[in-house]
Scaffold this motif. Structure first.
Motif: not given
Length: 117
Positions: A79-102
């Motif tokens: 979707g588009t930020a600010g519109a119905s259905g807009a999402t960002v999804t993150l699946v956290v796995s063993s390869s995900t860095p210990s620190t990220l930034y949003y």
């Protein structure tokens, strides 16, 4: 394994970068997020305040605004930020860095830290 949804809004606030428009997660200005490996996290950007404020993840502080690159492993956007259905999804796995930034892809200094636990 669980799926957790964060409600994302944008408003004027103060975080470690100063005072201006900021991402609020579940009503809190730019909180540090503690995400557990094995869980799926949905950043719901459907609130109209998100228009023109596209949330992304990066392994560098303030991400693409400071010459860093977007973190895309296990990340999907819809979707588009600010519109119905807009999402960002993150699946956290063993390869995900210990620190990220949003962060916002269009504006500097709006986000915060994501720690994998």
């Amino acid at each position: 394994m669980a799926t957790i949804t964060f409600t994302v809004t944008v408003a004027s606030g103060t975080n470690a970068f100063g005072t201006a428009n900021k991402f609020f997660i579940n009503g809190t200005v730019s909180p540090v997020l503690e995400l557990q490996e094995g869980n799926t996290y949905i950043f719901d950007q459907s609130d109209t305040t998100n228009a023109n404020f596209i949330l992304a993840l990066s392994s560098t502080k303030d991400g693409t605004n400071t010459g860093g690159v977007a973190y895309t492993t296990g990340v999907t956007s819809a979707g588009t930020a600010g519109a119905s259905g807009a999402t960002v999804t993150l699946v956290v796995s063993s390869s995900t860095p210990s620190t990220l930034y949003y962060q916002c892809t269009n504006h500097a200094n709006m986000g915060g830290v994501v720690n994998k636990t």
